[in-house]
Write a protein that holds these residues in place. Structure first.
Motif, PDB file in Angstrom:
ATOM      1  N   UNK A   1       0.874  -1.177   0.000  1.00 50.84           N
ATOM      2  CA  UNK A   1       0.000   0.000   0.000  1.00 50.84           C
ATOM      3  C   UNK A   1       0.915   1.231   0.000  1.00 50.84           C
ATOM      4  N   UNK A   2       0.380   2.408  -0.266  1.00 52.34           N
ATOM      5  CA  UNK A   2       1.260   3.586  -0.239  1.00 52.34           C
ATOM      6  C   UNK A   2       1.979   3.680   1.114  1.00 52.34           C
ATOM      7  N   UNK A   3       3.306   3.746   1.069  1.00 51.12           N
ATOM      8  CA  UNK A   3       4.087   3.897   2.304  1.00 51.12           C
ATOM      9  C   UNK A   3       4.384   2.611   3.044  1.00 51.12           C
ATOM     10  N   UNK A   4       3.956   1.474   2.524  1.00 51.32           N
ATOM     11  CA  UNK A   4       4.273   0.250   3.264  1.00 51.32           C
ATOM     12  C   UNK A   4       3.487  -0.974   2.844  1.00 51.32           C
ATOM     13  N   UNK A   5       2.957  -1.684   3.847  1.00 53.04           N
ATOM     14  CA  UNK A   5       2.235  -2.936   3.555  1.00 53.04           C
ATOM     15  C   UNK A   5       0.989  -3.054   4.421  1.00 53.04           C
TER      16      UNK A   5
END
Ligand code: HEM
Length: 222
Positions: free
Chosen positions: A110-114
């Protein structure tokens, strides 16, 4: 000398003391942590003792004559309790690895990580997954590293204050969102989810005895 080189050198020295080989191999990855426990406090045989054996490479009080700069096996600094204490954390991890076949996991970038979903049909394993994640969240928040023989885990804890980890308990386990505003830390978070936890779940203990490579594009120090 890196922690892995040091492990190798310590292991080489331990060859003439076979009873030390297994604990030493395992120490660096599974139990390299800021907390230590008394040797001999294990209750489930050799492997359990290995998981509980002590703090990280090169920082402990040493194992006694001949081991010099090695990991500490005895009671050491920071023995207090946190989320059940180090011994309990390691028992949880040990059981998760032993029962890895009962665990199912999905990872979505996802945006910025998981965003991850980690579940088991076994209520006991589901509860252990939850406990483990709350314990690791607390470690991240407090910046209390573990598995310091693994470059990825070292890097993650070095950036602990740039990581947000949100946990939602769901039937069978947890849904986690782990993010950062720092693009370099995002690489670490994704590597941990895809390459560390996914592989622990797929392969169990043998994988946990191996280090995790730093992600491609990561420019920080290991
Ligand atoms: C089958 C075994 C394991 C399972 C099911 C498991 C599960 C998880 C889950 C669900 C998370 C939250 C982050 C994510 O979902 O990606 C997590 C984080 C973490 N786990 Fe585990 N884990 C396992 C093995 C291990 C082992 C062997 C270690 C270290 C010895 C470990 C240390 C950590 C740490 C330090 C974190 C927090 C770091 C972060 O999330 O960036 N885990 N684990």
């Amino acid at each position: 000398m890196t922690d892995f080189q040091r492990t190798k050198s310590l292991t080489a020295r331990a060859v003439c003391r076979p009873s030390l080989v297994l604990p030493l191999l395992s120490l660096a990855l599974l139990s390299a942590c800021t907390k230590s426990v008394p040797a001999g406090s294990a209750s489930n045989g050799q492997e359990q003792q290995t998981l509980e054996a002590g703090p990280g490479m090169g920082h402990g009080p040493g194992m006694g004559p001949g081991m010099g700069h090695g990991p500490g096996m005895g009671p050491g600094r920071g023995m207090g309790m946190m989320g059940g204490g180090h011994r309990q954390e390691m028992q949880t991890i040990h059981t998760l690895l032993a029962r890895h076949e009962s665990i199912r996991r999905e990872v979505e970038d996802i945006p910025g990580g998981v965003r991850t979903l980690t579940v088991s049909e076994s209520p006991e394993v589901a509860q252990l997954i939850r406990e483990h994640v709350w314990q690791m969240k607390k470690r991240l928040e407090l910046g209390q590293p573990m598995r310091r023989g693994d470059p990825l885990f070292r890097a993650l804890f070095a950036h602990h204050d740039a990581i947000h980890l949100e946990v939602e308990e769901v039937p069978g386990g947890v849904r986690v969102e782990e993010t950062s505003e720092d693009p370099q830390v995002v690489l670490l978070i994704r590597q941990h989810a895809h390459r560390a936890v996914n592989e622990f779940v797929e392969q169990g203990m043998p994988r946990a005895m191996q280090p995790t490579p730093l992600p491609e594009g990561y420019q920080g120090t290991p």
